[in-house]
Scaffold this motif. Sequence first.
Motif, PDB file in Angstrom:
ATOM      1  N   THR A   5       0.873  -1.165  -0.013  1.00 57.82           N
ATOM      2  CA  THR A   5      -0.103  -0.090   0.013  1.00 57.82           C
ATOM      3  C   THR A   5       0.894   1.362  -0.108  1.00 57.82           C
ATOM      4  N   ARG A   6       0.311   2.504  -0.377  1.00 51.87           N
ATOM      5  CA  ARG A   6       1.417   3.563  -0.295  1.00 51.87           C
ATOM      6  C   ARG A   6       1.904   3.736   0.908  1.00 51.87           C
ATOM      7  N   SER A   7       0.909   3.626   1.963  1.00 50.77           N
ATOM      8  CA  SER A   7       1.647   3.884   3.447  1.00 50.77           C
ATOM      9  C   SER A   7       2.874   2.954   3.782  1.00 50.77           C
ATOM     10  N   PHE A   8       2.621   1.632   3.299  1.00 58.84           N
ATOM     11  CA  PHE A   8       3.597   0.685   3.488  1.00 58.84           C
ATOM     12  C   PHE A   8       4.873   0.975   2.770  1.00 58.84           C
ATOM     13  N   ALA A   9       4.804   1.600   1.573  1.00 56.13           N
ATOM     14  CA  ALA A   9       5.722   1.756   0.602  1.00 56.13           C
ATOM     15  C   ALA A   9       6.579   2.958   1.379  1.00 56.13           C
ATOM     16  N   GLU A  10       5.914   3.986   1.821  1.00 58.03           N
ATOM     17  CA  GLU A  10       6.531   5.162   2.158  1.00 58.03           C
ATOM     18  C   GLU A  10       7.070   4.649   3.535  1.00 58.03           C
ATOM     19  N   GLY A  11       6.568   3.803   4.609  1.00 57.47           N
ATOM     20  CA  GLY A  11       7.355   3.511   5.767  1.00 57.47           C
ATOM     21  C   GLY A  11       8.526   2.614   5.104  1.00 57.47           C
ATOM     22  N   THR A  12       8.496   1.555   4.224  1.00 49.76           N
ATOM     23  CA  THR A  12       9.596   0.963   3.857  1.00 49.76           C
ATOM     24  C   THR A  12      10.768   1.890   3.502  1.00 49.76           C
ATOM     25  N   LEU A  13      10.479   3.235   2.558  1.00 54.00           N
ATOM     26  CA  LEU A  13      11.515   3.869   2.239  1.00 54.00           C
ATOM     27  C   LEU A  13      11.931   4.696   3.556  1.00 54.00           C
ATOM     28  N   ARG A  14      11.190   5.052   4.481  1.00 60.14           N
ATOM     29  CA  ARG A  14      11.664   5.671   5.794  1.00 60.14           C
ATOM     30  C   ARG A  14      12.534   4.738   6.573  1.00 60.14           C
ATOM     31  N   ARG A  15      12.411   3.484   6.229  1.00 67.59           N
ATOM     32  CA  ARG A  15      13.083   2.686   7.230  1.00 67.59           C
ATOM     33  C   ARG A  15      14.548   2.110   6.473  1.00 67.59           C
ATOM     34  N   GLY A  16      14.796   2.875   5.138  1.00 66.03           N
ATOM     35  CA  GLY A  16      16.071   2.681   4.492  1.00 66.03           C
ATOM     36  C   GLY A  16      16.036   1.809   3.580  1.00 66.03           C
ATOM     37  N   ARG A  17      15.052   1.058   3.366  1.00 63.96           N
ATOM     38  CA  ARG A  17      14.888   0.158   2.101  1.00 63.96           C
ATOM     39  C   ARG A  17      14.272   0.621   1.009  1.00 63.96           C
ATOM     40  N   GLU A  18      14.856   0.090  -0.132  1.00 64.70           N
ATOM     41  CA  GLU A  18      14.370   0.395  -1.562  1.00 64.70           C
ATOM     42  C   GLU A  18      12.954  -0.151  -2.130  1.00 64.70           C
ATOM     43  N   VAL A  19      12.262   0.518  -2.946  1.00 66.39           N
ATOM     44  CA  VAL A  19      11.103   0.051  -3.424  1.00 66.39           C
ATOM     45  C   VAL A  19      11.260   0.039  -4.999  1.00 66.39           C
ATOM     46  N   GLU A  20      10.437  -0.819  -5.789  1.00 66.33           N
ATOM     47  CA  GLU A  20      10.853  -0.912  -7.183  1.00 66.33           C
ATOM     48  C   GLU A  20       9.263  -1.147  -7.830  1.00 66.33           C
ATOM     49  N   GLN A  21       9.211  -0.971  -9.181  1.00 64.37           N
ATOM     50  CA  GLN A  21       8.096  -1.250  -9.902  1.00 64.37           C
ATOM     51  C   GLN A  21       8.406  -1.403 -11.255  1.00 64.37           C
ATOM     52  N   LEU A  22       7.603  -2.619 -11.813  1.00 63.09           N
ATOM     53  CA  LEU A  22       8.021  -2.784 -13.257  1.00 63.09           C
ATOM     54  C   LEU A  22       7.162  -1.750 -14.204  1.00 63.09           C
ATOM     55  N   LEU A  23       7.456  -1.084 -14.980  1.00 67.92           N
ATOM     56  CA  LEU A  23       6.561  -0.206 -15.451  1.00 67.92           C
ATOM     57  C   LEU A  23       5.954  -0.769 -16.826  1.00 67.92           C
ATOM     58  N   GLU A  24       6.896  -1.053 -17.845  1.00 67.13           N
ATOM     59  CA  GLU A  24       6.482  -1.492 -19.054  1.00 67.13           C
ATOM     60  C   GLU A  24       7.521  -2.101 -19.997  1.00 67.13           C
ATOM     61  N   ALA A  25       6.865  -2.897 -20.985  1.00 65.08           N
ATOM     62  CA  ALA A  25       7.767  -3.565 -21.966  1.00 65.08           C
ATOM     63  C   ALA A  25       7.583  -2.631 -23.196  1.00 65.08           C
ATOM     64  N   PHE A  26       8.858  -2.733 -24.191  1.00 66.73           N
ATOM     65  CA  PHE A  26       8.859  -2.036 -25.406  1.00 66.73           C
ATOM     66  C   PHE A  26       9.491  -2.590 -26.191  1.00 66.73           C
ATOM     67  N   GLU A  27       9.516  -2.154 -27.307  1.00 62.98           N
ATOM     68  CA  GLU A  27       9.869  -2.863 -28.576  1.00 62.98           C
ATOM     69  C   GLU A  27      10.708  -1.726 -29.521  1.00 62.98           C
ATOM     70  N   GLU A  28      12.315  -1.782 -29.731  1.00 60.40           N
ATOM     71  CA  GLU A  28      12.889  -0.655 -30.492  1.00 60.40           C
ATOM     72  C   GLU A  28      13.844  -1.163 -31.338  1.00 60.40           C
ATOM     73  N   ASP A  29      13.901  -0.777 -32.718  1.00 59.75           N
ATOM     74  CA  ASP A  29      14.889  -1.533 -33.520  1.00 59.75           C
ATOM     75  C   ASP A  29      14.965  -2.946 -33.427  1.00 59.75           C
ATOM     76  N   GLY A  30      13.747  -3.849 -33.298  1.00 57.90           N
ATOM     77  CA  GLY A  30      13.875  -5.130 -33.207  1.00 57.90           C
ATOM     78  C   GLY A  30      14.093  -5.738 -31.896  1.00 57.90           C
ATOM     79  N   ARG A  31      14.524  -4.735 -30.914  1.00 56.63           N
ATOM     80  CA  ARG A  31      14.986  -5.422 -29.706  1.00 56.63           C
ATOM     81  C   ARG A  31      13.742  -4.989 -28.527  1.00 56.63           C
ATOM     82  N   ARG A  32      13.617  -6.107 -27.677  1.00 59.41           N
ATOM     83  CA  ARG A  32      12.892  -5.916 -26.835  1.00 59.41           C
ATOM     84  C   ARG A  32      13.522  -5.373 -25.148  1.00 59.41           C
ATOM     85  N   GLY A  33      12.746  -4.359 -24.698  1.00 58.69           N
ATOM     86  CA  GLY A  33      13.222  -3.496 -23.625  1.00 58.69           C
ATOM     87  C   GLY A  33      12.152  -3.670 -22.291  1.00 58.69           C
ATOM     88  N   LEU A  34      12.727  -3.425 -21.059  1.00 58.90           N
ATOM     89  CA  LEU A  34      11.841  -3.082 -19.909  1.00 58.90           C
ATOM     90  C   LEU A  34      12.232  -2.015 -19.420  1.00 58.90           C
TER      91      LEU A  34
END
Length: 134
Positions: A5-34
């Motif tokens: 939840t947003r409040s848990f993510a904020e708490g995680t950050l305040r405790r000195g930990r990182e958070v991450e999020q997969l945003l999207e997949a794309f294709e460019e010049d025949g190669r796939r990326g994230l």
Amino acid sequence: MRHLTRSFAEGTLRRGREVEQLLEAFEEDGRRGLRWASISPATRFHGFIVRLHVVEDLDDTYRLTVDEYLSFHETDEEDFGQTIGETESAQAAIDLANRELGADPTRWVNQGVLQDEYNDYLKQGRPLGRWQPS
């Protein structure tokens, strides 16, 4: 439940930990990326750093973790992601990631759990576009 939840993510950050999020997949010049985002506590000041990571979607059988994938854009330096901005508070960092990267404030995961998101992406057939977990 994997997503913080947003409040848990904020708490995680305040405790000195990182958070991450997969945003999207794309294709460019025949190669796939994230594209994925991270927010981490800053080491040089008392705030937070929002970064965008753009990596090649290898889809290899050895399944390295996403944060070990090669940078999509060629570089001689180790890629720690593009800094989008630095903020004073965890709340401001989440807002910045939402505003600049389109990150969903309710879909952050703890550092290391991004691989589970990637595995779900693979199970869904590696769809292009914004990542929408089922």
